[in-house]
Design a protein around this motif. Structure first.
Motif, short mmCIF file in Angstrom:
data_model
loop_
_atom_site.label_atom_id
_atom_site.label_comp_id
_atom_site.label_asym_id
_atom_site.label_seq_id
_atom_site.Cartn_x
_atom_site.Cartn_y
_atom_site.Cartn_z
N UNK A 93 0.83 -1.21 0.00
CA UNK A 93 0.00 0.00 0.00
C UNK A 93 0.86 1.26 0.00
N UNK A 95 0.95 5.17 1.64
CA UNK A 95 0.35 5.98 2.70
C UNK A 95 0.78 7.44 2.50
N UNK A 96 0.00 8.23 1.77
CA UNK A 96 0.37 9.62 1.51
C UNK A 96 0.48 10.44 2.81
N UNK A 97 1.44 11.31 2.85
CA UNK A 97 1.58 12.22 3.99
C UNK A 97 2.31 11.62 5.18
N UNK A 98 2.68 10.34 5.07
CA UNK A 98 3.43 9.70 6.16
C UNK A 98 4.79 9.31 5.59
N UNK A 99 5.85 9.86 6.17
CA UNK A 99 7.17 9.57 5.62
C UNK A 99 7.58 8.14 5.93
N UNK A 101 10.34 7.21 7.15
CA UNK A 101 10.96 7.22 8.48
C UNK A 101 9.91 7.11 9.58
N UNK A 102 8.88 7.92 9.44
CA UNK A 102 7.82 7.94 10.43
C UNK A 102 7.10 6.59 10.47
N UNK A 103 6.90 6.02 9.31
CA UNK A 103 6.24 4.72 9.21
C UNK A 103 7.05 3.65 9.93
N UNK A 139 13.88 8.02 3.09
CA UNK A 139 13.22 8.05 4.41
C UNK A 139 12.33 9.27 4.56
N UNK A 140 12.64 10.34 3.82
CA UNK A 140 11.83 11.54 3.93
C UNK A 140 10.68 11.59 2.93
N UNK A 142 7.14 10.27 1.14
CA UNK A 142 5.90 9.65 1.60
C UNK A 142 5.98 8.15 1.33
N UNK A 143 5.45 7.38 2.28
CA UNK A 143 5.59 5.94 2.26
C UNK A 143 5.03 5.32 0.97
N UNK A 144 5.94 4.76 0.17
CA UNK A 144 5.60 4.09 -1.09
C UNK A 144 5.01 4.98 -2.18
#
Ligand SMILES: Nc1ncnc2c1ncn2[C@@H]1O[C@H](COP(=O)(O)OP(=O)(O)OP(=O)(O)O)[C@@H](O)[C@H]1O
Ligand SMILES: [Mg+2]
Lengths: 247, 469
Positions: A93, A95-99, A101-103, A139-140, A142-144
């Motif tokens: 998947x 996840x827009x807006x979530x880096x 790194x944060x994920x 890492x910075x 957005x996730x995927x």
């Protein structure tokens, strides 16, 4: 010790109750082992992985799933992750807006229930990313989001390394990867593997298995495992196909 | 390793900090809506006659006008039960120490004096109908920058105020703006002289504390040629069973080559009817940026209007609304392109949950005399379940062919597969939803000043827990 014990597992699809997908599947995986599942398209491989994780898309109509001796049939997905099972998704998947790194930080904390030491964690992420030939700048991002198909798959392996489960189920992590990326993923699996954990690899090709010590290969056809053999069975399938097993 | 620390979870937050209630002893209330009350308010405030005349004319207009025949139903509003003017007995001060203790306590809990010390050039605080605190640093005063309560502005700079007051938003704009002009009290007056630049923002905080009361503050800001300003507006109220009404008005004037960034976080309690009116005139090569977060209130109707009057004028509009159970947030914007080469960028997001309703109305009008204008509008909504609603209602009127226009609208339900994916990584269903919502809101959070981005994330968490209201 037995890690995973699946007995006579039967499932139907949530959106089509008449569709029987798994039709009495048995599978045992012990600590330290590498298992491979091969099977024709639509035979139920992804369904198996998703059912172990209590995906809301499937309903279990029979059988049981045990992990480290404990019945986990139908346990909620997050609890299964916390018990130490990981799945690399066939279609990861975004996840827009979530880096990234944060994920990684959030999921690591969720799975372990402990706050990460940010300094050590950052180092660890950096190290694994370099071993997987991933650009650390990601890492910075957005996730995927905007990742290529191959980059998404590598990201699954990165998560496996970071979350360090007891059992990793890899659903076609190798498909869509170029030659070098397949080697990188194999390398990631070797990095992860030790005597206390196990890997279940779902694949259509033997390329990813080349540098791995495979203990068992299972043939899944029409919702059941109909044959189990050692590593050489994968080669035979790759050469001869499934026609022999399909009525 | 997170990008900014605003992404981190805020632990153990509760709604309590918004719920403090002051002792009622320091407070005097007036009820109802009559000529006599308006005369009394005006006399209390020592207003010049022209101001009272506006009040009386507005009262007349209010009674003549009908409720809007679209949008959420507000017919249950009973003005005879509403405290139209609530005055703390002490007057306005310049030191937080001099603010009555129970009132100061509330602002302390909201972190207002704290953030003034840390990050602001000036700050004002309004409690119910009256401003209780106002301060601007001395060096800014010396540069000719004016930042006062609206009443002080009227007293000390009558010519300047008279020149602009009610010139952007006329008293017959709609029924509730007429009500506003009849009862207006408090608010801020800001004048930034030519070419002046502030390195830190000004902030006005509006607290509506009395149950069953109305708040009608008027904010008037003039950013003169070549000047820059960042202004932050914060609003909150404790939860009560009685209906509260907020009918504020914001009039902004951005002159040639000037720029204004106007940020608002509305965090009204869920007994609030928020009928707010905002309008900005932008001159040649000037720029207005609206950054808005609408969280609380039972019903909101808010559509800031930007009129791009000078060649090359720009508007950037960034908005997020979050409607939970029992909330109907009807927001949007209006933009008039009234000169060549004007441009607008709109980025609006809405989230609805537990039956909440978000409606976003975008109304853009490119006039014949605005060739070579550029418009880029993006509206996105996220519904967290199947009983909630999100709509976007665009109305575009384009009178010239020579424009660049992009309009994108996306409405979607939160993805079950994304939730499953996150749960397979150990997050509970609630945590998974929270992460997705936070990610959805992130581009908007980034636009806010950092303290407010933290506040916004806290409000999102509170909304997700369902503990606001
Ligand atoms: N949620 C669903 N709803 C309806 N049918 C489904 C659903 N999930 C899977 N199926 C069907 O069940 C069968 C097994 O699907 P599954 O994805 O497990 O196959 P697979 O072995 O992983 O195939 P592939 O090699 O193509 O990945 C297919 O026929 C598929 O169409
Ligand atoms: Mg599959």
């Amino acid at each position: 010790m037995k890690l995973l014990e699946i007995k006579n597992l039967k499932t139907i699809a949530e959106d089509d109750h008449d569709l029987n997908i798994l039709k009495g599947l048995n599978l045992d995986i012990k600590e330290g082992e590498v298992h491979v599942i091969m099977g024709p398209n639509g035979s139920g491989k992804s369904t198996l992985a998703n059912t172990i994780f209590s995906s809301p898309r499937y309903i279990i109509t029979g059988g049981s799933i045990k992990f480290m001796g404990e019945d986990i049939t139908g346990l909620s997905t997050d609890k299964i992750a916390k018990k130490g099972i990981f799945m690399s998704f066939q279609t990861p998947e975004e996840i827009p807006g979530v880096s990234l790194a944060q994920f990684l930080k959030t999921t690591k904390q969720s799975v372990t229930g402990e706050k990460v030491n940010l300094y050590k964690f950052t180092k660890e992420v950096e190290e694994y990313m370099s071993k997987l030939n991933m650009n650390y700048d990601y890492v910075n991002r957005d996730f995927n989001v905007g990742f290529s198909g191959g980059e998404k798959k590598k990201n699954e392996i990165l998560q496996m390394l970071i979350l360090n489960p007891k059992l990793a189920i890899l659903d076609e992590t190798d498909s869509g990867l170029d030659v070098d990326a397949i080697k990188t993923v194999s390398k990631g699996i070797n990095l992860f593997k030790n005597d206390n954990n196990a890997v279940l690899i779902i694949t259509h090709s033997t390329k990813i298995l080349k540098s791995l010590k495979v203990d068992k290969v299972h043939i899944l056809v029409d919702g059941k495992i109909i044959k189990t053999g050692d590593g050489s069975l994968a080669e035979i399938i790759e050469n001869d196909g499934y026609s022999e097993y399909i009525k | 390793m997170a990008k900014t620390d605003i992404n981190n979870y805020v632990d153990n937050e509760t709604r309590n900090i918004y719920n403090s209630v002051a002792l009622n002893e320091s407070i005097e209330k007036k009820y109802g809506l009559t000529k006599e009350i308006l005369e009394e308010i005006s006399k209390d405030k020592n207003e010049p006659k022209w101001v009272l005349d506006i009040r009386l004319k507005a009262l007349d207009t209010f009674f003549k006008m009908e409720d809007p025949d679209w949008g959420p139903d507000i017919s249950y509003l009973d003005l005879s039960k509403l405290a139209t003017y609530v005055k703390p007995v002490e007057g306005q001060v310049r030191n937080w120490e001099d603010v009555p203790e129970d009132i100061r306590d509330i602002f302390d809990k909201l972190g207002i004096p704290e953030s003034e010390k840390k990050a602001l050039a000036g700050s004002g605080a309004q409690f119910d109908s009256e401003v209780v605190y106002h301060n601007l640093t001395e060096d800014l005063k010396k540069q000719g920058i004016i930042y006062t309560s609206f009443d002080e502005g009227l007293r000390d700079y009558p010519e300047l105020v008279k020149k602009y007051f009610s010139k952007a938003v006329p008293i017959n704009d709609h029924k509730y703006i007429a009500l506003h002009y009849a009862l207006f009290s408090g608010g801020s007056f800001v004048y930034i002289p030519k070419n002046a630049k502030l390195d830190r923002p000004l902030q006005s905080y509006f607290r509506l504390n009395a149950p069953g009361a109305g708040q009608f503050e008027h904010t008037l800001i003039i950013v003169d040629e070549g000047a820059d300003l960042q202004f932050i507006e914060g609003c909150s109220a404790p939860g009560y069973n009685e209906l509260n009404l907020h009918a504020g008005c914001v009039e902004l004037f951005v002159e040639k080559n000037a720029s204004l960034r106007f940020s608002t976080i509305e965090n009204w309690s869920k007994n609030m009817l928020n009928l707010n009116t905002k309008k900005c005139f932008v001159g040649e090569n000037g720029k207005i940026e609206w950054i808005m977060g609408s969280f609380g209130s039972k019903v909101s109707m808010l559509y800031p209007l930007s009129v791009l009057n000078g060649e090359g004028a720009k508007v950037e509009f960034t908005n997020i609304s979050f409607a939970g159970k029992g909330q109907n947030l009807d927001t949007g914007l209006k933009i008039i392109h009234n000169a060549p080469r004007t441009s607008s960028i709109v980025n609006a997001k809405s989230i609805s949950k537990d039956g909440g309703i978000c409606t976003f109305r975008s109304n853009v009008h490119v006039k014949k005399n605005a060739p070579k204008s550029k418009l880029s509008l993006s509206c996105e909504s996220l519904m967290l379940d199947s009983i909630s609603r999100s709509d976007t209602i665009p109305v575009d009127t384009i009178e010239t062919d020579d424009v660049t226009f992009a309009h994108e609208a996306k409405i979607g339900k939160i993805s079950d597969q994304a939730i499953f994916y996150l749960m397979s990584r150990g997050l509970s269903e609630e945590e998974a939803k929270a992460l997705i919502v936070r990610g959805f809101a992130e581009p908007i959070a980034k636009a806010f000043p950092v303290e407010y981005a933290v506040e916004m994330n806290r409000l999102i968490d509170l909304e997700l827990e369902g503990s606001i209201g």
